[in-house]
Design a protein around this motif. Sequence first.
Motif, PDB file in Angstrom:
ATOM      1  N   PHE A  63       2.387 -18.136 -31.478  1.00 25.68           N
ATOM      2  CA  PHE A  63       1.975 -18.319 -30.080  1.00 25.68           C
ATOM      3  C   PHE A  63       0.937 -19.444 -29.990  1.00 25.68           C
ATOM      4  O   PHE A  63       0.970 -20.285 -29.083  1.00 25.68           O
ATOM      5  CB  PHE A  63       1.423 -17.009 -29.503  1.00 25.68           C
ATOM      6  CG  PHE A  63       1.697 -16.831 -28.022  1.00 25.68           C
ATOM      7  CD1 PHE A  63       1.668 -17.908 -27.136  1.00 25.68           C
ATOM      8  CD2 PHE A  63       2.000 -15.565 -27.496  1.00 25.68           C
ATOM      9  CE1 PHE A  63       1.933 -17.734 -25.770  1.00 25.68           C
ATOM     10  CE2 PHE A  63       2.264 -15.396 -26.139  1.00 25.68           C
ATOM     11  CZ  PHE A  63       2.220 -16.478 -25.280  1.00 25.68           C
ATOM     12  N   ASP A  64       0.018 -19.480 -30.970  1.00 23.08           N
ATOM     13  CA  ASP A  64      -0.969 -20.571 -30.991  1.00 23.08           C
ATOM     14  C   ASP A  64      -0.257 -21.927 -31.071  1.00 23.08           C
ATOM     15  O   ASP A  64      -0.641 -22.890 -30.386  1.00 23.08           O
ATOM     16  CB  ASP A  64      -1.907 -20.435 -32.195  1.00 23.08           C
ATOM     17  CG  ASP A  64      -2.902 -19.284 -32.043  1.00 23.08           C
ATOM     18  OD1 ASP A  64      -2.944 -18.664 -30.960  1.00 23.08           O
ATOM     19  OD2 ASP A  64      -3.627 -19.003 -33.022  1.00 23.08           O
ATOM     20  N   ALA A  65       0.761 -21.994 -31.907  1.00 22.97           N
ATOM     21  CA  ALA A  65       1.491 -23.256 -32.074  1.00 22.97           C
ATOM     22  C   ALA A  65       2.199 -23.637 -30.775  1.00 22.97           C
ATOM     23  O   ALA A  65       2.269 -24.812 -30.398  1.00 22.97           O
ATOM     24  CB  ALA A  65       2.494 -23.142 -33.215  1.00 22.97           C
ATOM     25  N   LEU A 132       7.914  -5.875 -27.352  1.00 23.20           N
ATOM     26  CA  LEU A 132       8.428  -5.002 -28.407  1.00 23.20           C
ATOM     27  C   LEU A 132       7.323  -4.608 -29.389  1.00 23.20           C
ATOM     28  O   LEU A 132       7.313  -3.499 -29.922  1.00 23.20           O
ATOM     29  CB  LEU A 132       9.556  -5.709 -29.166  1.00 23.20           C
ATOM     30  CG  LEU A 132      10.769  -6.093 -28.320  1.00 23.20           C
ATOM     31  CD1 LEU A 132      11.752  -6.929 -29.125  1.00 23.20           C
ATOM     32  CD2 LEU A 132      11.465  -4.850 -27.770  1.00 23.20           C
ATOM     33  N   LEU A 133       6.390  -5.522 -29.631  1.00 21.22           N
ATOM     34  CA  LEU A 133       5.333  -5.250 -30.611  1.00 21.22           C
ATOM     35  C   LEU A 133       4.180  -4.455 -30.007  1.00 21.22           C
ATOM     36  O   LEU A 133       3.512  -3.694 -30.693  1.00 21.22           O
ATOM     37  CB  LEU A 133       4.813  -6.567 -31.201  1.00 21.22           C
ATOM     38  CG  LEU A 133       5.818  -7.348 -32.064  1.00 21.22           C
ATOM     39  CD1 LEU A 133       5.269  -8.723 -32.425  1.00 21.22           C
ATOM     40  CD2 LEU A 133       6.157  -6.558 -33.328  1.00 21.22           C
ATOM     41  N   TRP A 134       3.925  -4.674 -28.731  1.00 23.92           N
ATOM     42  CA  TRP A 134       2.847  -3.953 -28.041  1.00 23.92           C
ATOM     43  C   TRP A 134       3.427  -3.304 -26.782  1.00 23.92           C
ATOM     44  O   TRP A 134       3.074  -3.680 -25.656  1.00 23.92           O
ATOM     45  CB  TRP A 134       1.722  -4.917 -27.655  1.00 23.92           C
ATOM     46  CG  TRP A 134       0.950  -5.458 -28.820  1.00 23.92           C
ATOM     47  CD1 TRP A 134      -0.146  -4.880 -29.403  1.00 23.92           C
ATOM     48  CD2 TRP A 134       1.178  -6.689 -29.522  1.00 23.92           C
ATOM     49  NE1 TRP A 134      -0.602  -5.675 -30.437  1.00 23.92           N
ATOM     50  CE2 TRP A 134       0.186  -6.792 -30.541  1.00 23.92           C
ATOM     51  CE3 TRP A 134       2.130  -7.713 -29.425  1.00 23.92           C
ATOM     52  CZ2 TRP A 134       0.119  -7.869 -31.433  1.00 23.92           C
ATOM     53  CZ3 TRP A 134       2.057  -8.778 -30.309  1.00 23.92           C
ATOM     54  CH2 TRP A 134       1.061  -8.861 -31.301  1.00 23.92           C
ATOM     55  N   PRO A 135       4.328  -2.356 -26.940  1.00 27.05           N
ATOM     56  CA  PRO A 135       5.012  -1.802 -25.746  1.00 27.05           C
ATOM     57  C   PRO A 135       4.045  -0.998 -24.874  1.00 27.05           C
ATOM     58  O   PRO A 135       3.150  -0.337 -25.386  1.00 27.05           O
ATOM     59  CB  PRO A 135       6.091  -0.909 -26.348  1.00 27.05           C
ATOM     60  CG  PRO A 135       5.623  -0.593 -27.730  1.00 27.05           C
ATOM     61  CD  PRO A 135       4.770  -1.738 -28.189  1.00 27.05           C
ATOM     62  N   GLU A 136       4.254  -1.097 -23.558  1.00 19.81           N
ATOM     63  CA  GLU A 136       3.433  -0.333 -22.614  1.00 19.81           C
ATOM     64  C   GLU A 136       3.813   1.141 -22.634  1.00 19.81           C
ATOM     65  O   GLU A 136       2.992   1.999 -22.365  1.00 19.81           O
ATOM     66  CB  GLU A 136       3.643  -0.880 -21.194  1.00 19.81           C
ATOM     67  CG  GLU A 136       2.786  -2.079 -20.897  1.00 19.81           C
ATOM     68  CD  GLU A 136       2.903  -2.522 -19.448  1.00 19.81           C
ATOM     69  OE1 GLU A 136       3.636  -1.879 -18.666  1.00 19.81           O
ATOM     70  OE2 GLU A 136       2.258  -3.527 -19.119  1.00 19.81           O
ATOM     71  N   ALA A 229      -0.864  -7.719 -23.201  1.00 19.40           N
ATOM     72  CA  ALA A 229      -0.604  -6.659 -24.174  1.00 19.40           C
ATOM     73  C   ALA A 229      -1.036  -7.075 -25.577  1.00 19.40           C
ATOM     74  O   ALA A 229      -1.512  -6.260 -26.363  1.00 19.40           O
ATOM     75  CB  ALA A 229       0.883  -6.293 -24.151  1.00 19.40           C
ATOM     76  N   SER A 230      -0.889  -8.342 -25.891  1.00 21.35           N
ATOM     77  CA  SER A 230      -1.284  -8.814 -27.218  1.00 21.35           C
ATOM     78  C   SER A 230      -2.728  -9.321 -27.211  1.00 21.35           C
ATOM     79  O   SER A 230      -3.201  -9.842 -28.220  1.00 21.35           O
ATOM     80  CB  SER A 230      -0.344  -9.920 -27.695  1.00 21.35           C
ATOM     81  OG  SER A 230      -0.335 -10.997 -26.775  1.00 21.35           O
ATOM     82  N   GLY A 231      -3.398  -9.191 -26.083  1.00 20.11           N
ATOM     83  CA  GLY A 231      -4.814  -9.552 -26.010  1.00 20.11           C
ATOM     84  C   GLY A 231      -5.088 -11.042 -26.071  1.00 20.11           C
ATOM     85  O   GLY A 231      -6.140 -11.480 -26.520  1.00 20.11           O
ATOM     86  N   ASP A 274     -14.188 -11.218 -21.304  1.00 19.37           N
ATOM     87  CA  ASP A 274     -13.290 -10.376 -22.100  1.00 19.37           C
ATOM     88  C   ASP A 274     -11.962 -11.086 -22.328  1.00 19.37           C
ATOM     89  O   ASP A 274     -11.614 -12.009 -21.588  1.00 19.37           O
ATOM     90  CB  ASP A 274     -13.065  -9.026 -21.415  1.00 19.37           C
ATOM     91  CG  ASP A 274     -12.185  -9.158 -20.209  1.00 19.37           C
ATOM     92  OD1 ASP A 274     -10.954  -9.032 -20.350  1.00 19.37           O
ATOM     93  OD2 ASP A 274     -12.721  -9.439 -19.114  1.00 19.37           O
ATOM     94  N   PRO A 275     -11.240 -10.660 -23.356  1.00 20.49           N
ATOM     95  CA  PRO A 275     -10.063 -11.423 -23.775  1.00 20.49           C
ATOM     96  C   PRO A 275      -8.850 -11.316 -22.851  1.00 20.49           C
ATOM     97  O   PRO A 275      -7.922 -12.114 -22.966  1.00 20.49           O
ATOM     98  CB  PRO A 275      -9.736 -10.852 -25.156  1.00 20.49           C
ATOM     99  CG  PRO A 275     -10.370  -9.517 -25.185  1.00 20.49           C
ATOM    100  CD  PRO A 275     -11.570  -9.587 -24.308  1.00 20.49           C
ATOM    101  N   VAL A 276      -8.837 -10.338 -21.936  1.00 25.39           N
ATOM    102  CA  VAL A 276      -7.638 -10.196 -21.098  1.00 25.39           C
ATOM    103  C   VAL A 276      -7.940 -10.354 -19.599  1.00 25.39           C
ATOM    104  O   VAL A 276      -7.139  -9.976 -18.749  1.00 25.39           O
ATOM    105  CB  VAL A 276      -6.903  -8.863 -21.351  1.00 25.39           C
ATOM    106  CG1 VAL A 276      -6.315  -8.855 -22.747  1.00 25.39           C
ATOM    107  CG2 VAL A 276      -7.815  -7.669 -21.132  1.00 25.39           C
TER     108      VAL A 276
END
Lengths: 323, 352
Positions: A63-65, A132-136, A229-231, A274-276
């Motif tokens: 994501f950074d890239a 999928l990795l951080w599902p609600e 979700a991924s902050g 805050d991050p979000v």
Amino acid sequence: MRHLLALLTICLVSPARAEVVDVVKGHILPGYARLAEATRALSAATQETCDTDDLAPAYHAAFDAWMAVQHLHLGPVEDEGRSLAIAFWPDPKGSGRRAQAALLTGDPAQLAPEAFAGQSVAARGLMGLERLLWPEAPLPADACPLIRATASDLATLAAEVHKGWTGGFADLLLTAGEPGNTRFLSKAEVQQALLTIVVSDLEHLRDQRLGRPLGSFDRPTPERAEARASGRSQRNIVLALQAQRDMVLHLSPEAAKTLAALDHAISLAKALPDPVLAATADPSGRLKVEILQQAVEQARMVALEELGAALGVGLGFNAKDGD
Amino acid sequence: MATRRAFLAGLAAFSLPAPSWADVGSPSFLAAGKLGEGFVLHGLSVTGASTFSIPLPARGHAAAAHPTRPLAVAFARRPGTFALALNCQTGDVLHELAPPDGRQFNGHGVFSADGTLLYTSEVVAETSQGRIGLWATDGFRRVGEWASGGIGPHDLKRLVDGRLVVANGGIATDPQDRTNLNIDSMRPNISLLSPEGRIDAQAELPPDFRQNSIRHLALGPDGRIAFAMQWEGDMAEAVPLLGLWTPGNDPVLCPPRQEDAFRMKGYAGSIAMAADGTVALTSPRGGVVLLHDTLGTPLATHPRADACGVAAMGEAFLLSDGSGALWDCTAETLRLLKDSGPSWDNHIVAIT
């Protein structure tokens, strides 16, 4: 003699040409190479595990890239909807989530690379992986096959964009105005395209990445922040601004006002509470986000004026003019 | 007001035998543009060659071409307080048209088939209620007005049978600064007016798309009307910007391919329909031209920065852009006809 030759070379390479070369070779191509590499690594990692904690570093690196190149709405990434398939956001109607639910419980054949590449852009890419990795809410089936398919597709998309640039599109920018190049009829057209990228991305930052969570004073909507979700909401804002700074540095290194305005916005973005961006819901936190939004708008106006003057171009005659 | 010089020039130009478009090189199209710090109006052939060029006193919005005489009416940008009738042979301003008190021109106009009347899209300045202004072209006298059938009319076109189709964009604007005043409640429509100004048919958009301002129109050889829209709602929503309407039926909205859903940035600048029914839609903001088949199904997406003006040229299109290039555009290719022209403005007007 060598100095004289060097001087001659400098004089022969017009500044305009040098700027474009610098942006292409110093900003765009390395950025896409890193995206291709980071997404390939993420895809490889999903073959080992589907555990969120284990995949998080590779996901964040990918994501950074992407954040280093996401502003480049030009060329191969625009073809076949690739930029949308890499990161589909915002998605106010939740179409990505719905499409993924169908993929999770549907025919596994849809996850084969070719079939998956034909799925909705909203279901794919980094935002698809995030869900999928951080599902609600608990997912209706084992997400691992879809995680692997999504990561593999993402790596393919990034490789296609990189290849598109190295395999021809970069040359179109560098040979603008030469016979046979009907994509860019003059160097000014390339410069206008690059200026448009800077200005448009700052607009997107102002209206979407910052504007969506801000909502209105009476009805703030922090839940609309990007990559919550991924902050990553704040991180994406900082990275978007840093990518702009890097682009401006290559495009017009003398643009001191623009660089200063971007630096100011970067420092404000880093200082968000805050991050979000959850703070958009309370008055003091909201004010910080609004001040950042104003700094982004200021940077946009300064960039348009200063870069425009330095490059000798403006935004498109019709594009800037509603009718 | 016509000056004495313009009056004499007008006499000279329009004494018998009546001049025709042939006297200015038989252009097929009119297109305005910016050249240096000045503004110009060109006649263009189907190869993109300029057949005449006359200066414009300011940036125009669109022009209307007289069906037979080398006469163009150029409309000021909104809020339009004037329009100019121009002799395309000499560049002389034959008449300056001012809307009646409390009215503003709204960008477009069209002549009647016999050239005796000019119809102009207008708004009541205070309310943005739409009007069609009627002007007798002998002297450009105001001879009447009709209701346009909605708020904020923009483009209008004349059908072969003499009826008018009007794009009522639905947006109420501030009379001074063009600020949009009613984005939450706008209801654009497309209206078909009889030759007497009666509303014969009207179509609205489904509720989800009422923030899609209907702004520009193209007529098909089969009587269908294509319309181009500009989205005023949430830019994160991918909405159709092309619609097709056969009067008497509901309009059909034609969504883009999913991968191209955001490339137009919610903004269609111009529209044209070719002889075979192919529809071209331009987005200068997105830097793309989208081609569609007769059903509105996407055929091709060509990238071209700042492309906006488009007009049918047989089964192809003439396309213009803000960097001064003219293109022959089909679903298969975008072929350069001519570059280094003026920065071409929003529209190319066919002389018919």
